[in-house]
Write a protein that holds these residues in place. Structure first.
Motif, PDB file in Angstrom:
ATOM      1  N   LEU A 288       0.823  -1.201   0.000  1.00 58.36           N
ATOM      2  CA  LEU A 288       0.000   0.000   0.000  1.00 58.36           C
ATOM      3  C   LEU A 288       0.864   1.261   0.000  1.00 58.36           C
ATOM      4  CD1 LEU A 288      -2.693  -1.148   2.574  1.00 58.36           C
ATOM      5  CD2 LEU A 288      -3.015  -0.851   0.121  1.00 58.36           C
ATOM      6  N   PHE A 289       1.950   1.256   0.733  1.00 64.70           N
ATOM      7  CA  PHE A 289       2.850   2.410   0.734  1.00 64.70           C
ATOM      8  C   PHE A 289       3.522   2.567  -0.622  1.00 64.70           C
ATOM      9  CE2 PHE A 289       4.378   4.744   4.641  1.00 64.70           C
ATOM     10  CZ  PHE A 289       3.155   4.685   5.278  1.00 64.70           C
ATOM     11  N   ALA A 290       3.830   1.443  -1.271  1.00 65.98           N
ATOM     12  CA  ALA A 290       4.513   1.511  -2.557  1.00 65.98           C
ATOM     13  C   ALA A 290       3.641   2.117  -3.649  1.00 65.98           C
ATOM     14  CB  ALA A 290       4.978   0.116  -2.984  1.00 65.98           C
ATOM     15  N   VAL A 291       2.335   1.904  -3.566  1.00 69.33           N
ATOM     16  CA  VAL A 291       1.450   2.431  -4.607  1.00 69.33           C
ATOM     17  C   VAL A 291       0.728   3.694  -4.181  1.00 69.33           C
ATOM     18  CG1 VAL A 291       1.079   0.140  -5.570  1.00 69.33           C
ATOM     19  CG2 VAL A 291      -0.530   1.023  -3.882  1.00 69.33           C
ATOM     20  N   ASP A 292       0.807   4.030  -2.891  1.00 68.25           N
ATOM     21  CA  ASP A 292       0.020   5.141  -2.352  1.00 68.25           C
ATOM     22  C   ASP A 292       0.788   6.452  -2.481  1.00 68.25           C
ATOM     23  OD1 ASP A 292      -2.043   6.485  -1.203  1.00 68.25           O
ATOM     24  OD2 ASP A 292      -1.569   5.898   0.834  1.00 68.25           O
ATOM     25  N   THR A 293       1.032   6.879  -3.714  1.00 66.14           N
ATOM     26  CA  THR A 293       1.728   8.140  -3.947  1.00 66.14           C
ATOM     27  C   THR A 293       0.927   8.974  -4.936  1.00 66.14           C
ATOM     28  OG1 THR A 293       3.037   7.168  -5.745  1.00 66.14           O
ATOM     29  CG2 THR A 293       4.008   7.141  -3.538  1.00 66.14           C
ATOM     30  N   GLY A 294       0.953  10.279  -4.754  1.00 69.90           N
ATOM     31  CA  GLY A 294       0.325  11.191  -5.694  1.00 69.90           C
ATOM     32  C   GLY A 294       1.368  12.197  -6.123  1.00 69.90           C
ATOM     33  N   LEU A 295       1.404  12.523  -7.366  1.00 71.82           N
ATOM     34  CA  LEU A 295       2.466  13.405  -7.850  1.00 71.82           C
ATOM     35  C   LEU A 295       2.056  14.858  -7.728  1.00 71.82           C
ATOM     36  CD1 LEU A 295       5.285  12.855  -8.885  1.00 71.82           C
ATOM     37  CD2 LEU A 295       4.413  12.977 -11.204  1.00 71.82           C
ATOM     38  N   PHE A 296       1.235  15.319  -8.616  1.00 74.97           N
ATOM     39  CA  PHE A 296       0.780  16.700  -8.579  1.00 74.97           C
ATOM     40  C   PHE A 296      -0.404  16.815  -9.534  1.00 74.97           C
ATOM     41  CE2 PHE A 296       4.608  16.245 -11.205  1.00 74.97           C
ATOM     42  CZ  PHE A 296       4.076  16.403 -12.462  1.00 74.97           C
ATOM     43  N   HIS A 297      -1.089  17.923  -9.477  1.00 76.07           N
ATOM     44  CA  HIS A 297      -2.208  18.135 -10.402  1.00 76.07           C
ATOM     45  C   HIS A 297      -1.659  18.308 -11.811  1.00 76.07           C
ATOM     46  CE1 HIS A 297      -5.007  18.436  -7.109  1.00 76.07           C
ATOM     47  NE2 HIS A 297      -4.274  19.376  -6.532  1.00 76.07           N
ATOM     48  N   ARG A 298      -2.128  17.481 -12.732  1.00 83.85           N
ATOM     49  CA  ARG A 298      -1.572  17.470 -14.081  1.00 83.85           C
ATOM     50  C   ARG A 298      -2.407  18.264 -15.075  1.00 83.85           C
ATOM     51  NH1 ARG A 298      -1.271  12.327 -11.757  1.00 83.85           N
ATOM     52  NH2 ARG A 298       0.835  11.469 -11.621  1.00 83.85           N
ATOM     53  N   SER A 299      -3.648  18.581 -14.707  1.00 83.52           N
ATOM     54  CA  SER A 299      -4.565  19.165 -15.680  1.00 83.52           C
ATOM     55  C   SER A 299      -4.054  20.513 -16.198  1.00 83.52           C
ATOM     56  CB  SER A 299      -5.959  19.323 -15.071  1.00 83.52           C
ATOM     57  OG  SER A 299      -5.903  20.089 -13.877  1.00 83.52           O
ATOM     58  N   GLY A 300      -3.543  21.364 -15.291  1.00 82.07           N
ATOM     59  CA  GLY A 300      -3.046  22.668 -15.734  1.00 82.07           C
ATOM     60  C   GLY A 300      -1.884  22.533 -16.690  1.00 82.07           C
ATOM     61  N   LEU A 301      -0.969  21.608 -16.403  1.00 83.33           N
ATOM     62  CA  LEU A 301       0.183  21.388 -17.279  1.00 83.33           C
ATOM     63  C   LEU A 301      -0.266  20.888 -18.647  1.00 83.33           C
ATOM     64  CD1 LEU A 301       3.249  21.101 -17.776  1.00 83.33           C
ATOM     65  CD2 LEU A 301       3.095  18.819 -16.755  1.00 83.33           C
ATOM     66  N   MET A 302      -1.210  19.963 -18.662  1.00 84.27           N
ATOM     67  CA  MET A 302      -1.672  19.401 -19.932  1.00 84.27           C
ATOM     68  C   MET A 302      -2.384  20.468 -20.772  1.00 84.27           C
ATOM     69  SD  MET A 302      -0.628  16.378 -20.273  1.00 84.27           S
ATOM     70  CE  MET A 302      -0.101  14.907 -19.408  1.00 84.27           C
ATOM     71  N   ARG A 303      -3.179  21.305 -20.126  1.00 85.87           N
ATOM     72  CA  ARG A 303      -3.854  22.370 -20.886  1.00 85.87           C
ATOM     73  C   ARG A 303      -2.832  23.350 -21.458  1.00 85.87           C
ATOM     74  NH1 ARG A 303      -7.569  22.208 -16.545  1.00 85.87           N
ATOM     75  NH2 ARG A 303      -6.504  23.991 -15.581  1.00 85.87           N
ATOM     76  N   LEU A 304      -1.814  23.653 -20.678  1.00 80.68           N
ATOM     77  CA  LEU A 304      -0.794  24.598 -21.127  1.00 80.68           C
ATOM     78  C   LEU A 304      -0.021  24.067 -22.323  1.00 80.68           C
ATOM     79  CD1 LEU A 304       0.223  27.378 -20.122  1.00 80.68           C
ATOM     80  CD2 LEU A 304       2.022  26.160 -18.874  1.00 80.68           C
ATOM     81  N   CYS A 305       0.143  22.760 -22.390  1.00 83.85           N
ATOM     82  CA  CYS A 305       0.995  22.165 -23.416  1.00 83.85           C
ATOM     83  C   CYS A 305       0.222  21.479 -24.532  1.00 83.85           C
ATOM     84  CB  CYS A 305       1.958  21.170 -22.772  1.00 83.85           C
ATOM     85  SG  CYS A 305       3.230  21.922 -21.741  1.00 83.85           S
ATOM     86  N   THR A 306      -1.022  21.881 -24.761  1.00 88.29           N
ATOM     87  CA  THR A 306      -1.744  21.301 -25.892  1.00 88.29           C
ATOM     88  C   THR A 306      -1.080  21.687 -27.201  1.00 88.29           C
ATOM     89  OG1 THR A 306      -3.208  23.226 -25.936  1.00 88.29           O
ATOM     90  CG2 THR A 306      -3.974  21.295 -24.705  1.00 88.29           C
ATOM     91  N   VAL A 307      -1.177  20.821 -28.179  1.00 84.38           N
ATOM     92  CA  VAL A 307      -0.548  21.068 -29.478  1.00 84.38           C
ATOM     93  C   VAL A 307      -1.063  22.361 -30.091  1.00 84.38           C
ATOM     94  CG1 VAL A 307      -0.259  20.175 -31.816  1.00 84.38           C
ATOM     95  CG2 VAL A 307      -0.184  18.610 -29.876  1.00 84.38           C
ATOM     96  N   GLN A 308      -2.365  22.611 -29.969  1.00 85.50           N
ATOM     97  CA  GLN A 308      -2.953  23.784 -30.607  1.00 85.50           C
ATOM     98  C   GLN A 308      -2.398  25.074 -30.006  1.00 85.50           C
ATOM     99  OE1 GLN A 308      -4.562  21.251 -29.288  1.00 85.50           O
ATOM    100  NE2 GLN A 308      -5.690  20.255 -30.959  1.00 85.50           N
ATOM    101  N   GLU A 309      -2.310  25.133 -28.666  1.00 85.49           N
ATOM    102  CA  GLU A 309      -1.836  26.353 -28.028  1.00 85.49           C
ATOM    103  C   GLU A 309      -0.336  26.525 -28.216  1.00 85.49           C
ATOM    104  OE1 GLU A 309      -3.025  26.777 -24.016  1.00 85.49           O
ATOM    105  OE2 GLU A 309      -5.106  26.216 -24.382  1.00 85.49           O
ATOM    106  N   ALA A 310       0.399  25.418 -28.061  1.00 88.46           N
ATOM    107  CA  ALA A 310       1.851  25.509 -28.148  1.00 88.46           C
ATOM    108  C   ALA A 310       2.316  25.798 -29.576  1.00 88.46           C
ATOM    109  CB  ALA A 310       2.483  24.213 -27.657  1.00 88.46           C
ATOM    110  N   ALA A 311       1.535  25.371 -30.572  1.00 89.61           N
ATOM    111  CA  ALA A 311       1.951  25.580 -31.957  1.00 89.61           C
ATOM    112  C   ALA A 311       2.078  27.065 -32.298  1.00 89.61           C
ATOM    113  CB  ALA A 311       0.954  24.905 -32.904  1.00 89.61           C
TER     114      ALA A 311
END
Length: 430
Positions: A288-311
């Motif tokens: 449970l400790f090995a799998v019980d990790t959370g990294l960070f909120h990814r949604s803002g990063l993904m929206r920022l790096c969309t192909v359409q916006e970054a292009a």
């Protein structure tokens, strides 16, 4: 069984150990939700003893009506249980005169032995409430004892992991609320990256006495960690601030998540040597400790790096592409690797490089499944907690030290070297 209260024995013609599923969870395959054992407050000892005594008396009273076939089956089960008691060194109901083991530990070892007497170990259909209750009580006691031992240490990391245990596996809401508040307090007082990281995982919603530390504190105390800047990015509402955090992430020299550091602290606690239920609880807590990790909120990063916006913004496109490359190289586990791949495809599109990396990730995922299968097969059909398994202990020690990806790569290399040596030996034989 009729003559012995406690853990009942079930027989199943075929079973696949839950441990393999737990190990698959380490591979980031989304099987985490069903891993968590229910953790309830322990029942009063007197009530538990009364319930077990009533079960035994009821079974004994109905013995006369049991057919000869079931009588023989019961006798076989009694013999299996007697052998487990003998192996555990607790063949008698109570400690003999002069024993160095007290009555509480003696009974605990008998419960461990009863657990191992069940070859099917309550897997899948046929798992009953009594087994689940026994497992829950064992986990509750282990969590409380582990937290107590960690609190005796002076270092901040141990204090944080003790609170994390109480937050993640609380006996009640009051315990969870206290642990939430204490995690935030330790983060603010120590300003240590690990403490801040763990505090960020402990959300304070609904806890009036808890004010969650902001992700910006992680970036403040750990400015050379790109993951800290990405966590801060996830909490920034303004696009301009998100862009600035992205640029700082790209410029940072390293990525450290700290999730496996909690597992290191847990593994530093004494290893339960007695085979059975208590060892099952300890091994499950490692998983449970090995799998019980959370990294960070990814949604803002993904929206920022969309192909359409970054292009339309070459600088942004380059930053997103570079970040994806960095995360791919620095990822410690398959979940982070999948994030890097998704970000790369979002920033660069389905280029040949990212298609090849996706295939590489799938190969590593298959390797993780294979490693879990090896641990299961090495048990030869016996419960992992009911046999001495130094390889299982070593697996988690290596996982906490190396991280999942380095562990998989190291084991893949070791297996290739073993195959090459075996082939050489075969060729050298006349």
């Amino acid at each position: 069984m009729a003559t012995e209260p406690g853990v009942r024995i079930h027989r199943h013609p075929y079973r696949r150990r839950r441990w393999l599923g737990l190990l698959v969870g380490l591979a980031g395959l989304g099987l985490v939700a069903w891993l968590y054992w229910p953790v309830h407050a322990p029942a009063e000892a007197a009530a538990e003893l009364a319930a077990r005594t009533a079960t035994a008396q009821s079974a004994a009273a109905s013995g006369a009506s049991i057919s000869p076939f079931w009588s023989l089956a019961r006798e076989a089960e009694d013999q299996v249980l007697a052998e487990q008691y003998r192996r555990a060194g607790v063949a008698t109901l109570t400690p003999p005169p002069g024993s160095r083991i007290d009555a509480v530990e003696w009974e605990a070892r008998r419960v461990d032995a009863r657990w191992c007497a069940d070859e099917a170990w309550r897997q899948g259909e046929g798992e009953d409430a009594s087994a689940d209750s026994s497992r829950s009580r064992a986990m509750r006691r282990l969590v409380d004892e582990s937290a107590r031992q960690l609190r005796l240490r002076a270092d901040t990391q141990s204090q944080v992991v003790a609170e994390w245990l109480q937050f993640r596996y609380p006996a009640d809401e009051a315990m969870k609320t206290r642990a939430q508040a204490r995690l935030q307090e330790l983060a603010r007082q120590s300003r240590q990256p690990f403490a801040v990281y763990q505090a960020l995982q402990a959300h304070c919603s609904g806890a009036a006495a808890c004010t969650r530390v902001p992700a910006s504190l992680w970036a403040e105390v750990d400015p050379d960690n790109r993951l800290a800047w990405l966590a801060a990015l996830g909490e920034m509402p303004a696009a301009s601030a998100q862009r600035a955090a992205l640029m700082r992430a790209v410029q940072a020299p390293r990525s450290i998540e700290y999730g496996r550091h909690a597992l290191q602290s847990l593994l530093s606690l004494p290893l339960i040597q007695t085979l059975g239920l208590r060892k099952a609880a300890q091994q499950s807590l490692w998983v449970l400790f090995a799998v019980d990790t959370g990294l960070f909120h990814r949604s803002g990063l993904m929206r920022l790096c969309t192909v359409q916006e970054a292009a339309a913004d070459l600088e942004l496109k380059q930053a997103c592409s570079t970040l994806a490359q960095q995360l791919w190289k620095e990822s410690e586990d398959l979940g982070a690797l999948a994030l890097a791949e998704a970000l790369g495809r979002r920033a660069d599109g389905a280029t040949p490089d990212w298609i090849a990396r996706g295939q590489e990730r799938m190969g590593l995922q298959a390797g993780a499944l294979s490693e879990g299968g090896k641990l299961y097969e090495a048990a030869a059909g016996q419960p992992l907690e009911c046999s001495s398994r130094p390889d299982f202990v070593q697996y988690f020690a290596d996982l906490a030290t190396l991280g999942e990806l380095q562990l998989l790569q190291a084991r893949k290399l070791s297996a290739a070297q073993a195959d090459a040596l075996s082939l050489t030996n075969k060729k050298s034989q006349p």
